[in-house]
Design a protein around this motif. Sequence first.
Motif, PDB file in Angstrom:
ATOM      1  N   LEU A  13       0.873  -1.171   0.000  1.00 46.74           N
ATOM      2  CA  LEU A  13       0.000   0.000   0.000  1.00 46.74           C
ATOM      3  C   LEU A  13       0.908   1.219   0.000  1.00 46.74           C
ATOM      4  CD1 LEU A  13      -3.011   0.869   0.167  1.00 46.74           C
ATOM      5  CD2 LEU A  13      -2.663   1.098   2.641  1.00 46.74           C
ATOM      6  N   VAL A  14       0.771   2.044  -1.019  1.00 54.24           N
ATOM      7  CA  VAL A  14       1.650   3.199  -1.201  1.00 54.24           C
ATOM      8  C   VAL A  14       0.895   4.477  -0.889  1.00 54.24           C
ATOM      9  CG1 VAL A  14       3.009   4.527  -2.853  1.00 54.24           C
ATOM     10  CG2 VAL A  14       2.999   2.044  -2.969  1.00 54.24           C
ATOM     11  N   GLU A  15       1.513   5.332  -0.095  1.00 54.76           N
ATOM     12  CA  GLU A  15       0.974   6.667   0.111  1.00 54.76           C
ATOM     13  C   GLU A  15       1.764   7.631  -0.757  1.00 54.76           C
ATOM     14  OE1 GLU A  15       0.728   9.942   3.667  1.00 54.76           O
ATOM     15  OE2 GLU A  15      -0.101   7.942   4.077  1.00 54.76           O
ATOM     16  N   ILE A  16       1.067   8.362  -1.613  1.00 56.30           N
ATOM     17  CA  ILE A  16       1.723   9.284  -2.538  1.00 56.30           C
ATOM     18  C   ILE A  16       2.243  10.494  -1.754  1.00 56.30           C
ATOM     19  CG2 ILE A  16       1.502  10.641  -4.636  1.00 56.30           C
ATOM     20  CD1 ILE A  16       1.193   7.582  -4.971  1.00 56.30           C
ATOM     21  N   THR A  17       3.535  10.747  -1.884  1.00 54.57           N
ATOM     22  CA  THR A  17       4.164  11.844  -1.149  1.00 54.57           C
ATOM     23  C   THR A  17       4.469  13.054  -2.019  1.00 54.57           C
ATOM     24  OG1 THR A  17       6.328  10.834  -1.560  1.00 54.57           O
ATOM     25  CG2 THR A  17       5.217  10.276   0.517  1.00 54.57           C
ATOM     26  N   GLU A  18       4.501  12.844  -3.329  1.00 53.42           N
ATOM     27  CA  GLU A  18       4.845  13.946  -4.230  1.00 53.42           C
ATOM     28  C   GLU A  18       4.200  13.710  -5.584  1.00 53.42           C
ATOM     29  OE1 GLU A  18       8.840  15.512  -6.492  1.00 53.42           O
ATOM     30  OE2 GLU A  18       9.062  14.899  -4.390  1.00 53.42           O
ATOM     31  N   ASP A  19       3.431  14.680  -6.041  1.00 54.87           N
ATOM     32  CA  ASP A  19       2.776  14.569  -7.342  1.00 54.87           C
ATOM     33  C   ASP A  19       2.782  15.929  -8.008  1.00 54.87           C
ATOM     34  OD1 ASP A  19       1.322  13.996  -9.553  1.00 54.87           O
ATOM     35  OD2 ASP A  19      -0.529  13.470  -8.519  1.00 54.87           O
ATOM     36  N   LYS A  20       3.640  16.077  -8.997  1.00 51.44           N
ATOM     37  CA  LYS A  20       3.733  17.336  -9.725  1.00 51.44           C
ATOM     38  C   LYS A  20       3.003  17.268 -11.060  1.00 51.44           C
ATOM     39  CE  LYS A  20       8.122  18.663  -7.612  1.00 51.44           C
ATOM     40  NZ  LYS A  20       9.528  19.067  -7.833  1.00 51.44           N
ATOM     41  N   GLY A  21       2.144  16.250 -11.198  1.00 54.21           N
ATOM     42  CA  GLY A  21       1.427  16.076 -12.445  1.00 54.21           C
ATOM     43  C   GLY A  21       2.244  15.274 -13.433  1.00 54.21           C
ATOM     44  N   GLY A  22       1.695  15.018 -14.554  1.00 49.83           N
ATOM     45  CA  GLY A  22       2.403  14.273 -15.576  1.00 49.83           C
ATOM     46  C   GLY A  22       2.240  12.777 -15.402  1.00 49.83           C
ATOM     47  N   SER A  23       3.191  12.038 -15.935  1.00 52.50           N
ATOM     48  CA  SER A  23       3.035  10.588 -16.028  1.00 52.50           C
ATOM     49  C   SER A  23       3.496   9.833 -14.793  1.00 52.50           C
ATOM     50  CB  SER A  23       3.808  10.069 -17.246  1.00 52.50           C
ATOM     51  OG  SER A  23       5.195  10.357 -17.105  1.00 52.50           O
ATOM     52  N   PHE A  24       4.158  10.511 -13.831  1.00 50.34           N
ATOM     53  CA  PHE A  24       4.659   9.780 -12.674  1.00 50.34           C
ATOM     54  C   PHE A  24       4.468  10.579 -11.398  1.00 50.34           C
ATOM     55  CE2 PHE A  24       8.269  12.459 -13.666  1.00 50.34           C
ATOM     56  CZ  PHE A  24       8.802  12.778 -12.422  1.00 50.34           C
ATOM     57  N   CYS A  25       4.543   9.861 -10.288  1.00 49.67           N
ATOM     58  CA  CYS A  25       4.527  10.480  -8.975  1.00 49.67           C
ATOM     59  C   CYS A  25       5.404   9.639  -8.044  1.00 49.67           C
ATOM     60  CB  CYS A  25       3.100  10.609  -8.433  1.00 49.67           C
ATOM     61  SG  CYS A  25       2.166   9.071  -8.401  1.00 49.67           S
ATOM     62  N   ARG A  26       5.561  10.080  -6.813  1.00 52.49           N
ATOM     63  CA  ARG A  26       6.420   9.393  -5.864  1.00 52.49           C
ATOM     64  C   ARG A  26       5.621   9.012  -4.625  1.00 52.49           C
ATOM     65  NH1 ARG A  26      11.742  10.325  -7.441  1.00 52.49           N
ATOM     66  NH2 ARG A  26      11.964  12.036  -8.944  1.00 52.49           N
ATOM     67  N   GLY A  27       6.047   7.909  -3.991  1.00 53.10           N
ATOM     68  CA  GLY A  27       5.332   7.494  -2.801  1.00 53.10           C
ATOM     69  C   GLY A  27       6.152   6.580  -1.915  1.00 53.10           C
ATOM     70  N   ASP A  28       5.629   6.330  -0.717  1.00 54.64           N
ATOM     71  CA  ASP A  28       6.256   5.435   0.260  1.00 54.64           C
ATOM     72  C   ASP A  28       5.352   4.234   0.495  1.00 54.64           C
ATOM     73  OD1 ASP A  28       8.435   7.093   0.676  1.00 54.64           O
ATOM     74  OD2 ASP A  28       7.518   8.129   2.380  1.00 54.64           O
ATOM     75  N   ALA A  29       5.979   3.068   0.618  1.00 58.68           N
ATOM     76  CA  ALA A  29       5.220   1.872   0.987  1.00 58.68           C
ATOM     77  C   ALA A  29       4.928   1.941   2.485  1.00 58.68           C
ATOM     78  CB  ALA A  29       6.011   0.620   0.649  1.00 58.68           C
ATOM     79  N   VAL A  30       3.669   2.194   2.841  1.00 63.58           N
ATOM     80  CA  VAL A  30       3.298   2.346   4.243  1.00 63.58           C
ATOM     81  C   VAL A  30       2.767   1.045   4.840  1.00 63.58           C
ATOM     82  CG1 VAL A  30       2.890   4.824   4.066  1.00 63.58           C
ATOM     83  CG2 VAL A  30       1.024   3.223   3.577  1.00 63.58           C
ATOM     84  N   GLN A  31       2.466   0.079   3.978  1.00 61.99           N
ATOM     85  CA  GLN A  31       2.031  -1.236   4.465  1.00 61.99           C
ATOM     86  C   GLN A  31       2.451  -2.288   3.442  1.00 61.99           C
ATOM     87  OE1 GLN A  31      -2.159  -1.532   5.354  1.00 61.99           O
ATOM     88  NE2 GLN A  31      -2.038  -3.714   5.849  1.00 61.99           N
ATOM     89  N   VAL A  32       3.078  -3.348   3.925  1.00 66.15           N
ATOM     90  CA  VAL A  32       3.495  -4.442   3.054  1.00 66.15           C
ATOM     91  C   VAL A  32       2.456  -5.546   3.128  1.00 66.15           C
ATOM     92  CG1 VAL A  32       5.298  -6.124   2.552  1.00 66.15           C
ATOM     93  CG2 VAL A  32       5.915  -3.859   3.440  1.00 66.15           C
ATOM     94  N   LEU A  33       1.776  -5.799   2.004  1.00 64.51           N
ATOM     95  CA  LEU A  33       0.711  -6.800   1.960  1.00 64.51           C
ATOM     96  C   LEU A  33       1.270  -8.179   1.620  1.00 64.51           C
ATOM     97  CD1 LEU A  33      -1.855  -4.590   0.014  1.00 64.51           C
ATOM     98  CD2 LEU A  33      -1.635  -4.877   2.489  1.00 64.51           C
ATOM     99  N   GLU A  34       2.234  -8.227   0.721  1.00 55.81           N
ATOM    100  CA  GLU A  34       2.923  -9.474   0.377  1.00 55.81           C
ATOM    101  C   GLU A  34       4.413  -9.153   0.326  1.00 55.81           C
ATOM    102  OE1 GLU A  34       1.418 -11.183  -3.199  1.00 55.81           O
ATOM    103  OE2 GLU A  34      -0.684 -11.050  -2.555  1.00 55.81           O
ATOM    104  N   ALA A  35       5.177  -9.706   1.263  1.00 57.65           N
ATOM    105  CA  ALA A  35       6.578  -9.334   1.418  1.00 57.65           C
ATOM    106  C   ALA A  35       7.500 -10.188   0.564  1.00 57.65           C
ATOM    107  CB  ALA A  35       6.984  -9.445   2.880  1.00 57.65           C
ATOM    108  N   SER A  36       8.604  -9.600   0.154  1.00 54.93           N
ATOM    109  CA  SER A  36       9.674 -10.325  -0.531  1.00 54.93           C
ATOM    110  C   SER A  36      10.446 -11.164   0.480  1.00 54.93           C
ATOM    111  CB  SER A  36      10.624  -9.330  -1.209  1.00 54.93           C
ATOM    112  OG  SER A  36      11.823  -9.953  -1.592  1.00 54.93           O
TER     113      SER A  36
END
Length: 398
Positions: free
Chosen positions: A46-69
């Motif tokens: 589950l990713v919380e978006i931390t930065e979005d300046k528009g366009g095709s991409f944004c940035r985020g942090d994984a705040v919850q791991v649902l299926e771990a490596s």
Amino acid sequence: MTAAQSWTGRQVEVEVGAVAHGGHCVARAEGRVVFVRHALPGERVLVEITEDKGGSFCRGDAVQVLEASADRVDPVCPLAHPGGCGGCDWQHASGQAQRALKAAVVAEQLSRLAKLDVDVLVEELPGGLVDWRTRVRMVVDGHGRPGFRGHRSHKVIPAKRCPIAAPGLVEDANDQRWTRGAELELTTDARGRVDIVEHPQRGRSRQVEGDGVAVERAAGREWHVDAHGFWQVHPEAADYLAEVVGEWAAARPGDTAWDLYGGAGLFGSVLAEQVGAEGSVVVVESARGAVADGRANLVDLPQVRFRVGLVEDVLARLHGSPQVVVLDPPRKGAGRAVVDALAARGPDRVVYVACDPAALARDVAGFAAHGYRLDRLRAFDAFPMTHHVECVALLVRD
């Protein structure tokens, strides 16, 4: 994208894809690329978006791991979490996984930017994942507490210790009183002596501990250098890099060699031993303090001459053609002008030390345009827990 449409603060569930350059992985959500920190390839998070300046991409942090490596581990630092210290990228990955991620990034950059298919192995340096960083920068918060910046943020995260720093270094900073907003430079040298300088936002810098001189040992020599000038931050890195540079440079007695972006002359000293008294080594460095240190440290090697200035400027004034060139440029790389100027001199071998895979790949491509091929590559995990990696490349003329 308007402010009302921004994804900042929104949470999305994603499947994490490949690692990308910069300490994050790539995922996709609703047709957009999301650069995710605190995740690993193959995970569902589950990713919380931390930065979005528009366009095709944004940035985020994984705040919850649902299926771990299977490569996921618990971070050794309590500040290595979303919203915490921005200094470490891979504390949630095992050491083996960290090195594999870095190898994948180096290979991908060489493939994308230099059109080369290279098998990359990132080698572990002695000492493990923690207690290695001998040079640290901190910042003082509004309460006078030393700390580190958050990722892509001016926020100061107070830190009483740092697992990757040399033992006692950050703790020592917490025993002092600091000016709010000041920046701190902390160094411990090969003797274990600490040097701390405070740089306030206004007024003069203040020597708090030490005498401003670090004693380091590498390439069979003892170096007295500026405690806060350039030196490898991993205690084993300078020696390892000097050994590889020497092996691949393979300068012969009487040869001419150039050491560009040479600092205090670490690699220049190795070249000087190879070319001997009848040869010549020119070290080019823009930092006058580093040049002064180099001249003092290499006074026993008269075949070494230092030139002060930007490499691109000094190259135009250097005469002759070297048999060997060593270059260790800053993170942005050497760049086209320097690559073109060097290739025009026609050295037999170019040994390129790089701290940024993308810059390395761009410059390798630049040399390839002049008939130089990548002959060998080694990569070292000189910055465990972070996304940074040190590479050495040998380029030879076809």
